[in-house]
Design an enzyme around this catalytic site. Structure first.
Site, PDB file in Angstrom:
ATOM      1  N   HIS A 105      -2.872   3.194  -4.530  1.00 20.77           N
ATOM      2  CA  HIS A 105      -2.340   2.406  -3.321  1.00 20.77           C
ATOM      3  C   HIS A 105      -1.287   2.497  -3.906  1.00 20.77           C
ATOM      4  O   HIS A 105      -0.999   0.809  -3.286  1.00 20.77           O
ATOM      5  CB  HIS A 105      -3.704   1.886  -2.535  1.00 20.77           C
ATOM      6  CG  HIS A 105      -4.655   2.098  -2.137  1.00 20.77           C
ATOM      7  ND1 HIS A 105      -4.405   2.933  -0.444  1.00 20.77           N
ATOM      8  CD2 HIS A 105      -6.170   2.005  -2.019  1.00 20.77           C
ATOM      9  CE1 HIS A 105      -5.525   2.856  -0.286  1.00 20.77           C
ATOM     10  NE2 HIS A 105      -6.620   2.950  -1.262  1.00 20.77           N
ATOM     11  N   ASP A 157       1.306  -0.516  -0.215  1.00 22.18           N
ATOM     12  CA  ASP A 157      -0.174   0.180   0.338  1.00 22.18           C
ATOM     13  C   ASP A 157       1.203   1.413  -0.189  1.00 22.18           C
ATOM     14  O   ASP A 157       2.376   1.557  -0.562  1.00 22.18           O
ATOM     15  CB  ASP A 157      -0.655   0.118   1.029  1.00 22.18           C
ATOM     16  CG  ASP A 157      -2.500   1.019   0.678  1.00 22.18           C
ATOM     17  OD1 ASP A 157      -2.187   1.383   0.630  1.00 22.18           O
ATOM     18  OD2 ASP A 157      -3.659   0.227   0.909  1.00 22.18           O
ATOM     19  N   GLU A 167      -9.853   3.120  -4.744  1.00 18.11           N
ATOM     20  CA  GLU A 167      -9.851   4.807  -3.457  1.00 18.11           C
ATOM     21  C   GLU A 167      -8.605   4.942  -4.815  1.00 18.11           C
ATOM     22  O   GLU A 167      -7.953   5.625  -4.509  1.00 18.11           O
ATOM     23  CB  GLU A 167      -8.953   4.709  -2.210  1.00 18.11           C
ATOM     24  CG  GLU A 167     -10.919   3.757  -0.979  1.00 18.11           C
ATOM     25  CD  GLU A 167      -9.990   4.023  -0.061  1.00 18.11           C
ATOM     26  OE1 GLU A 167     -11.150   4.427   0.454  1.00 18.11           O
ATOM     27  OE2 GLU A 167      -9.025   3.372   0.231  1.00 18.11           O
TER      28      GLU A 167
HETATM   29  C1  ACM Z   1     -11.530  -0.476   2.056  1.00 18.99           C
HETATM   30  O1  ACM Z   1     -11.242  -0.733   2.300  1.00 18.99           O
HETATM   31  N1  ACM Z   1     -10.436   0.557   1.206  1.00 18.99           N
HETATM   32  C2  ACM Z   1     -11.767  -1.291   0.395  1.00 18.99           C
END
Ligand code: ACM
Length: 519
Positions: free
Chosen positions: A250, A178, A313
């Site tokens: 990410h 991440d 995201e």
């Molecule tokens: C998430 O909680 N960003 C999948």
């Protein structure tokens, strides 16, 4: 005969006590097993040797006291039958996984000290006589752990996976890269870990009470040898490890290591902040060659049919501003950055297909069009799963808040350790029904399971991880394993009392349910 429920978690489909004297385990009890069941029988023997100091003999079919593994091809995959009589325990299954799950139920019939790491031959090693018939409701019974925000030692993960397997959880989703840390050794790209696994600090406090940074370096990664060892350890417990390699967002730790795959002239460092970041991969052929190389190493380490490519995201300002990305969108006839994300995920799907792997992604992969064979993890609510199932794609229910185990466990924040937010107390988890009411019976077949999430922004240690996971994972196990008409929360709480003693014996630092404290 006692009328209190057998303290089994998850509750078996059918469990009936027999009015016979208990089975008494002794140093003379024989284990009979062959073929696919030998490994589980040896696992059982090793556990019993550890807690009793008796090395039980194997394969004496006529011994008076015996535990027999029996092949029953008609039983469902992962299902089992368990018959305990005064002298003989019979465990029937059609698969090794079924035998393993049945063996876990058998362990729960003995005293909680069956999980001890010290021998206790003095204890009464008895099990009540029962007939149990059991099989899971869902094939995917998962728990996700984030090892990027904080790194857990391999030994802590082994302990965690061992306890998951006691709950018949069969997927360990490993969020291993991440923005805040890339934690998987990739031989071809050593900077991913040399640079990407290190950050200089983490936020102190939270939201309006953010008190800056702690300036404590966080680093750590898993070598490929450690990963292979962990995968084998999990496989021995019938737990599949699902690795997650995040894209297109990410990705800040990866791009800090290899800025050429990002969009800025000067890459941002491995992040010391939580929250959504704007760092995305670019869409150049070299970047897909890099991702293909990475995934090619990943598939050699993990054997599960599925591989997770993240997809969540990924906010798009860097793609919006980049001329080459905009030219790519035009050239490929894409409408916008969402369709580009969908195009990106399809490239990943093509790479995974070459390796015979199936793609899993968070529900944002629906935006801009779903990759044909993708399985969706519905996390922002139920809609992602509903849309996928209606579309004919499989989905796994991971919705926040019900199964977000990084959320608080009560509303009284003054008594809770600092958490990320939200509120998912035990009763809410146990009461969650994974099949959305909107789906027809046919569509509901695409809901292949349910999974709890442990994001670790506010879970810095393995003991805090256990505190956030248990007993909510015990409740999750019931949702995932038991039929829809499962016993209610009060019934679960009664069984959980003894079950927590099993966790005590293993030094699992669970959270004591408020229901017991307030009672
Ligand atoms: C998430 O909680 N960003 C999948």
């Amino acid at each position: 005969m006692s009328s209190t429920p057998l303290p089994l978690v998850p509750q078996p489909n059918r469990a009936e006590r027999l009015d016979q004297p208990d089975f008494v385990l002794s140093a003379e009890t024989v284990i009979n097993a062959s073929g696919a069941f030998t490994a589980t029988a040896e696992f059982l023997a090793e556990r019993l040797a550890t807690c009793t100091n008796w090395n039980l003999p194997f394969n004496a079919p006529t011994a008076k006291s015996r535990i027999e593994f029996k092949e029953s091809p008609a039983l469902p995959p992962e299902g089992y039958g368990l018959n305990v009589t005064t002298d003989v325990i019979t465990l029937s299954a059609s698969t090794a996984a079924g035998a393993f799950h049945g063996m876990q139920t058998l362990l729960q019939l003995f005293p909680p000290a069956v999980y001890d790491c010290q021998p206790r031959p003095d204890l009464p090693w008895t099990a009540p006589c029962v007939v149990i018939e059991d099989a899971p409701r869902f094939g995917w019974r998962g728990v996700m752990v984030d090892s990027s925000r904080y790194f857990q030692p391999v030994a802590a993960l082994k302990k965690f996976i061992d306890v998951l397997s006691q709950h018949k959880i069969n997927v360990f989703h490993w969020h291993i890269v991440d923005d805040q840390g890339w934690r998987l050794e990739i031989k071809k790209y050593p900077k991913l870990t040399a640079i990407g696994s290190k950050r200089t600090g983490s936020p102190r406090g939270h939201g309006a009470n953010n008190l800056g940074h702690d300036n404590k370096p966080i680093e750590g990664y898993y070598t490929q040898d450690e990963v292979r060892d962990l995968v084998a350890y999990a496989a021995a417990r019938h737990v599949n490890i699902l690795p997650e390699i995040e894209m297109p967002g990410h990705a800040q730790a990866a791009i800090a290591a290899y800025p050429e795959y990002g969009l800025l002239a000067e890459a941002k460092p491995v992040s010391c902040n939580w929250g959504i970041h704007d760092t995305l991969f670019n869409v150049k052929p070299e970047t897909f060659a890099f991702l293909e190389d990475v995934l090619t190493e990943v598939v050699t380490l993990f054997h599960f049919t599925y591989l997770h490519i993240g997809g969540d995201e990924a906010i798009k300002p860097q793609w919006e501003k980049d001329e080459a990305v905009q030219a790519h969108i035009k050239e490929h006839g894409l409408k916008d950055e969402h369709e580009l994300q969908s195009w990106f995920i399809r490239q990943a799907e093509t790479i995974l297909k070459k390796h015979g792997r199936k793609l899993v992604g968070w529900d944002e992969i629906l935006e801009g069009g779903l990759a044909p064979s993708a399985t969706v993890m519905s996390w922002r609510g139920l809609e992602g799963a509903i849309e996928s199932a209606k579309h004919g794609n499989d989905a796994i229910m991971c919705p926040n808040p019900f199964v977000y185990f990084d959320h608080y466990q009560s509303e009284t924040l003054s008594t809770e350790p600092l958490g990320i937010g939200g509120n998912s107390p035990l009763a809410k988890v146990h009461g969650y029904e994974p099949i959305p009411a909107e789906l027809s019976a046919e569509q509901a077949k695409h809901i292949i399971g349910v999974q709890g999430q442990l994001w670790t922004e506010y879970i810095p240690t393995p003991s805090r991880l256990e505190f956030m996971a248990f007993p909510r994972v015990c409740a999750l196990a019931e949702i995932a394993w038991c039929p829809a008409e499962r016993p209610d929360f009060a019934h679960f709480l009664t069984r959980l009392k003894t079950h927590l003693r099993r966790l005590d014996v293993q030094d699992v630092r669970y959270r004591a349910p408020l229901e017991y404290i307030q009672a």
